[in-house]
Write a protein that holds these residues in place. Structure first.
Motif, PDB file in Angstrom:
ATOM      1  N   LYS A   1     144.846  55.897  13.981  1.00 43.87           N
ATOM      2  CA  LYS A   1     145.712  56.884  14.720  1.00 43.87           C
ATOM      3  C   LYS A   1     147.008  55.912  15.915  1.00 43.87           C
ATOM      4  O   LYS A   1     147.094  54.933  15.530  1.00 43.87           O
TER       5      LYS A   1
ATOM      6  N   THR B   1     145.784  52.445  16.333  1.00 43.04           N
ATOM      7  CA  THR B   1     144.648  51.747  16.348  1.00 43.04           C
ATOM      8  C   THR B   1     143.867  52.203  14.487  1.00 43.04           C
ATOM      9  O   THR B   1     144.209  52.920  14.218  1.00 43.04           O
TER      10      THR B   1
ATOM     11  N   GLY C   1     140.084  53.692  15.447  1.00 40.46           N
ATOM     12  CA  GLY C   1     139.635  53.279  17.131  1.00 40.46           C
ATOM     13  C   GLY C   1     140.035  51.613  18.169  1.00 40.46           C
ATOM     14  O   GLY C   1     139.904  52.195  18.854  1.00 40.46           O
TER      15      GLY C   1
END
Length: 329
Positions: free
Chosen positions: A216, A257, A260
């Protein structure tokens, strides 16, 4: 786009030579043999800038810094047209032409979709914010006609504002640059954010084949919330105390990331390399989608930091692409 051949003379430490290329090309050699220099000779002939720079190429690329070199590439574009891209440098002038017509860096980027995956890309999360900004801007240059000009104006205005601050000019003089910084900075920020948002969609598809991990990317504008003009107005006293413009598009960043967690803090070297390659391939796909032209992949030191299984997986991915690839190892 497909590179047919490159001819270079007095370029860095390379022997004067001509090379012809197929669809997948491996450039093999020991450290110092000139593998990266060959990629750079190709890059300069087509875009007019050194690797990882937006400035016009110059004498630093010539053998023994003698300010005399040339590099020429024969290219077939996605419409089947043959084009000759040539960059030459002498003591008197630097000339970049496509089919004997002088071109600019801006036009070269728009006309020539290249995805550069350099040796530093394996540290995309742990490298400097400046490196990540350049990665995004270089990508946007290929697809947004006005981005390069806005970038040039912004860089000049920030440089002049900082000089004014260091010279001890009064606030009214320092603020003369704020209008340009705000106008061009907002444009650049919007282009960067839109590109990263669209890149995220590409990563969802590619990461399944390469990393098996969720990547991400979050975009940080470099000045927080609100309008850039309001930010500059509100923080001018702080900038004067710090003797530089503390916030703005020149402080933007791309925060990555992995599952996460911060990729910079929690990924191994191999994981970061796989993630970085995934991002690079996503950029290539997005440029291709937005321009309608297949990108050429220039990949420096592909195997560095990868274990055997990851290298096999990524090599298979590259072989299944329709893009022409030049890979050093």
């Amino acid at each position: 786009m497909r590179l047919v051949s490159n001819t270079h003379s007095s370029f860095r430490g390379l022997l004067d030579d001509q090379h012809e290329f197929s669809n997948i090309n491996l450039v093999l050699g020991n450290n110092g043999d000139g593998k990266t220099s060959l990629l750079e000779a190709i890059y300069v002939s087509m875009l007019g800038t050194p690797l990882n720079s937006f400035s016009k190429a110059g004498r630093e690329l010539s053998r023994n810094n003698e300010a005399l070199f040339s590099t020429e590439s024969k290219v077939i574009d996605h419409r089947g047209n043959i084009n000759i891209h040539r960059f030459s440098c002498t003591n008197k002038a630097r000339k970049h032409v496509i089919d004997d017509k002088t071109t600019t860096i801006r036009n070269a980027y728009l006309r020539t979709p290249i995805s550069l995956i350099d040796s530093n890309v394996e540290k995309i999360a742990s490298e400097s914010p400046d490196y990540r900004r350049k990665l995004v801007d270089r990508s946007v240059f290929h697809v947004e006609p006005e981005h390069a000009e806005s970038y040039r104006k912004l860089q000049k205005a920030i440089k002049q504002r900082n000089r004014s601050i260091k010279n001890g000019d009064n606030i009214s003089v320092v603020k003369t640059w704020d209008k340009t910084i705000s106008k061009e900075g907002e444009k650049i920020t919007e282009n960067r954010k839109n590109f990263i948002d669209e890149l995220q969609a590409e990563l969802l598809l590619i990461q399944k084949e390469i990393t098996k991990r969720e990547i991400k990317i979050d975009f940080s504008r470099g000045w927080g919330e609100g309008k850039l003009s309001d930010y500059l107005e509100r923080n001018i006293t702080r900038d004067i105390a710090a003797k530089r413009t503390m916030g703005g598009p020149h402080r933007a960043d791309m925060l990555v990331t992995l599952d996460g967690k911060s990729a910079k803090e929690f990924s191994s070297k191999g994981e970061e390399k796989q993630m970085s390659l995934t991002v690079s391939f996503g950029i290539s796909k997005l440029i291709e989608k937005k321009t309608g032209a297949p990108t050429m992949l220039l990949i420096d030191e592909l195997e560095s930091g990868l274990d055997e299984s990851a290298l096999v997986r990524i090599s298979e991915y590259i072989k299944n692409l329709k893009n022409q690839s030049l890979i050093t190892a």
